[in-house]
Design a protein around this motif. Sequence first.
Motif, PDB file in Angstrom:
ATOM      1  N   TYR A  70      17.852   2.672   1.483  1.00 34.43           N
ATOM      2  CA  TYR A  70      16.936   1.824   2.101  1.00 34.43           C
ATOM      3  C   TYR A  70      15.395   2.068   1.374  1.00 34.43           C
ATOM      4  O   TYR A  70      14.834   1.054   1.462  1.00 34.43           O
ATOM      5  CB  TYR A  70      16.812   2.242   3.618  1.00 34.43           C
ATOM      6  N   ARG A  71      15.086   3.365   1.049  1.00 32.36           N
ATOM      7  CA  ARG A  71      13.966   3.536   0.293  1.00 32.36           C
ATOM      8  C   ARG A  71      13.816   2.673  -0.725  1.00 32.36           C
ATOM      9  O   ARG A  71      12.580   2.063  -1.081  1.00 32.36           O
ATOM     10  CB  ARG A  71      13.774   4.870   0.126  1.00 32.36           C
ATOM     11  N   LYS A  72      14.854   2.508  -1.577  1.00 33.37           N
ATOM     12  CA  LYS A  72      14.751   1.632  -2.751  1.00 33.37           C
ATOM     13  C   LYS A  72      14.550  -0.049  -2.414  1.00 33.37           C
ATOM     14  O   LYS A  72      14.070  -0.591  -2.959  1.00 33.37           O
ATOM     15  CB  LYS A  72      16.194   1.699  -3.392  1.00 33.37           C
ATOM     16  N   ILE A  73      15.205  -0.271  -1.269  1.00 39.18           N
ATOM     17  CA  ILE A  73      14.975  -1.705  -0.870  1.00 39.18           C
ATOM     18  C   ILE A  73      13.647  -1.957  -0.406  1.00 39.18           C
ATOM     19  O   ILE A  73      13.167  -2.763  -0.908  1.00 39.18           O
ATOM     20  CB  ILE A  73      16.146  -1.883   0.464  1.00 39.18           C
ATOM     21  N   LEU A  74      12.873  -0.943   0.309  1.00 35.64           N
ATOM     22  CA  LEU A  74      11.732  -1.396   0.733  1.00 35.64           C
ATOM     23  C   LEU A  74      10.622  -1.257  -0.410  1.00 35.64           C
ATOM     24  O   LEU A  74       9.494  -1.751  -0.756  1.00 35.64           O
ATOM     25  CB  LEU A  74      11.365  -0.161   1.798  1.00 35.64           C
ATOM     26  N   GLY A  75      11.087  -0.266  -1.444  1.00 36.01           N
ATOM     27  CA  GLY A  75      10.246  -0.326  -2.782  1.00 36.01           C
ATOM     28  C   GLY A  75      10.300  -1.419  -3.458  1.00 36.01           C
ATOM     29  O   GLY A  75       9.294  -2.089  -4.163  1.00 36.01           O
ATOM     30  N   ARG A  76      11.480  -2.281  -3.484  1.00 34.92           N
ATOM     31  CA  ARG A  76      11.520  -3.518  -4.091  1.00 34.92           C
ATOM     32  C   ARG A  76      10.973  -4.544  -3.352  1.00 34.92           C
ATOM     33  O   ARG A  76      10.296  -5.566  -4.068  1.00 34.92           O
ATOM     34  CB  ARG A  76      13.070  -3.711  -4.064  1.00 34.92           C
ATOM     35  N   LEU A  77      10.820  -4.433  -2.273  1.00 34.56           N
ATOM     36  CA  LEU A  77      10.116  -5.517  -1.236  1.00 34.56           C
ATOM     37  C   LEU A  77       8.603  -5.379  -1.690  1.00 34.56           C
ATOM     38  O   LEU A  77       7.902  -6.333  -1.922  1.00 34.56           O
ATOM     39  CB  LEU A  77      10.320  -5.163   0.016  1.00 34.56           C
ATOM     40  N   TYR A  78       8.048  -4.357  -1.767  1.00 28.44           N
ATOM     41  CA  TYR A  78       6.678  -3.953  -2.239  1.00 28.44           C
ATOM     42  C   TYR A  78       6.572  -4.509  -3.804  1.00 28.44           C
ATOM     43  O   TYR A  78       5.510  -5.154  -3.828  1.00 28.44           O
ATOM     44  CB  TYR A  78       6.450  -2.409  -2.245  1.00 28.44           C
ATOM     45  N   GLU A  79       7.490  -4.292  -4.385  1.00 30.79           N
ATOM     46  CA  GLU A  79       7.073  -4.821  -6.135  1.00 30.79           C
ATOM     47  C   GLU A  79       7.044  -6.484  -5.977  1.00 30.79           C
ATOM     48  O   GLU A  79       6.398  -7.100  -6.615  1.00 30.79           O
ATOM     49  CB  GLU A  79       8.395  -4.523  -6.871  1.00 30.79           C
TER      50      GLU A  79
ATOM     51  N   LEU B 234      14.554   7.797   8.812  1.00 30.71           N
ATOM     52  CA  LEU B 234      13.916   6.543   8.672  1.00 30.71           C
ATOM     53  C   LEU B 234      12.497   6.447   8.680  1.00 30.71           C
ATOM     54  O   LEU B 234      11.697   6.266   7.799  1.00 30.71           O
ATOM     55  CB  LEU B 234      14.256   5.100   9.344  1.00 30.71           C
ATOM     56  N   VAL B 235      12.034   7.036   9.989  1.00 30.11           N
ATOM     57  CA  VAL B 235      10.516   7.163   9.998  1.00 30.11           C
ATOM     58  C   VAL B 235       9.772   8.214   9.028  1.00 30.11           C
ATOM     59  O   VAL B 235       8.867   7.850   8.521  1.00 30.11           O
ATOM     60  CB  VAL B 235      10.399   7.707  11.467  1.00 30.11           C
ATOM     61  N   ASP B 236      10.462   9.168   8.553  1.00 28.70           N
ATOM     62  CA  ASP B 236       9.849   9.978   7.617  1.00 28.70           C
ATOM     63  C   ASP B 236      10.146   9.406   6.337  1.00 28.70           C
ATOM     64  O   ASP B 236       8.996   9.599   5.496  1.00 28.70           O
ATOM     65  CB  ASP B 236      10.901  11.233   7.679  1.00 28.70           C
ATOM     66  N   MET B 237      10.858   8.530   6.035  1.00 24.98           N
ATOM     67  CA  MET B 237      11.027   7.916   4.663  1.00 24.98           C
ATOM     68  C   MET B 237       9.804   7.003   4.512  1.00 24.98           C
ATOM     69  O   MET B 237       9.464   7.026   3.708  1.00 24.98           O
ATOM     70  CB  MET B 237      12.356   7.252   4.484  1.00 24.98           C
ATOM     71  N   VAL B 238       9.541   6.297   5.419  1.00 18.21           N
ATOM     72  CA  VAL B 238       8.597   5.368   5.440  1.00 18.21           C
ATOM     73  C   VAL B 238       7.403   5.858   5.448  1.00 18.21           C
ATOM     74  O   VAL B 238       6.303   5.501   4.832  1.00 18.21           O
ATOM     75  CB  VAL B 238       8.959   4.356   6.840  1.00 18.21           C
ATOM     76  N   ARG B 239       7.037   7.061   6.092  1.00 20.26           N
ATOM     77  CA  ARG B 239       5.768   7.638   5.963  1.00 20.26           C
ATOM     78  C   ARG B 239       5.426   8.314   4.528  1.00 20.26           C
ATOM     79  O   ARG B 239       4.560   8.150   4.113  1.00 20.26           O
ATOM     80  CB  ARG B 239       5.718   8.738   6.864  1.00 20.26           C
ATOM     81  N   GLY B 240       6.561   8.609   4.047  1.00 16.70           N
ATOM     82  CA  GLY B 240       6.471   9.251   2.616  1.00 16.70           C
ATOM     83  C   GLY B 240       6.161   7.988   1.869  1.00 16.70           C
ATOM     84  O   GLY B 240       5.365   8.198   0.574  1.00 16.70           O
ATOM     85  N   LEU B 241       6.802   6.839   2.019  1.00 15.23           N
ATOM     86  CA  LEU B 241       6.595   5.786   0.887  1.00 15.23           C
ATOM     87  C   LEU B 241       4.999   5.220   1.187  1.00 15.23           C
ATOM     88  O   LEU B 241       4.611   4.952   0.179  1.00 15.23           O
ATOM     89  CB  LEU B 241       7.553   4.466   1.534  1.00 15.23           C
TER      90      LEU B 241
END
Length: 363
Positions: free
Chosen positions: A196-205, A250-257
Amino acid sequence: MDARLLISLVCVAAAANAPVASAARAFFVFGDSLVDNGNNNYLLTTARADAPPYGIDFPTHQATGRFSNGLNIPDIISEHLGAEPALPYLSPELQGERLLVGANFASAGVGILNDTGVQFVNIIRIGDQLEYFRQYQQKLSALIGDEQATQLVNQALVLITLGGNDFVNNYYLVPMSVRSRQYALPDYVRFIVSEYRKILGRLYELGARRVIVTGTGPLGCVPAELALHSQNGECAAELMRAVNLFNPQLVDMVRGLNRDIGADVFVTANTYRMNFDYLSNPQNYGFSNVQVACCGQGPYNGIGLCTAASNVCADRDAFAFWDAFHPSERANRIIVGQIMHGDTDYMHPMNLSTILAVDREGL
């Protein structure tokens, strides 16, 4: 021609040629059936909601592809934005100035993983949704130019809802599923959160700068799972265990991102809490039934699909669930109310009303 009239006409023409400045904030939606508003209508798939009684309470009283008796979560958010709902990306009507509203890329059945929902065959997997977002931006640039297109996307609101199907339609789909043999549950959760982190990173890109990321609701409490696993109406313990592992990670991952980016681009919505509030205290929310689906058959109306042959409740507002998996419009409104105004127990680091206010100040 009167000079004042001529000036007025010139001003009107100028306004018409400045669509980004005059349009309401664009809205983009990614994810699964909780937020799909009709993309699967255009696909050869069994994951469809394009026939009655779906849409029975929609303004047109027609099935639109929304897995609801009426409006779904993106529709209600659009109301708060003061905008019309974004059209499904596959809709032939999504062209010209309709592009300025945004687009809905969601597709019922998809998950974080590509192998989630394989039984539905032809659905828009999340990688394809992101590719469509890139293609959308090309169409938008052709309409209003690269600079304004970038501005519209950067200033847009984005909603993404994934995760539930990775449990219901993958890990727990059948006993001894491929993924359950490959991973113990804690390892599986870590794996899908990392994906999921990869997906959110791509959204940001791709330019997304305000993204609401929903957690997973109490999957073990939906009528489909009660029908399969419950003796006395208790929620299915194994699915609740999965959800309780997934959401905090999920919350921890989003905070790290966000820390890595250096800005609060991603906002988490505690949809587990939003749902569980009314499931555990139905009378406080005006519900008379939070276990049986309004539309369906079998125990808890949780077996099979909602079809014209199904039982359908008369008072949809009294039911928390519309079908075996999806909230009723009234439940969706309660959820969006917390997305808009909930405190940090519901929305972290801020709710949508605060986001809108902060962004208005920054523009």
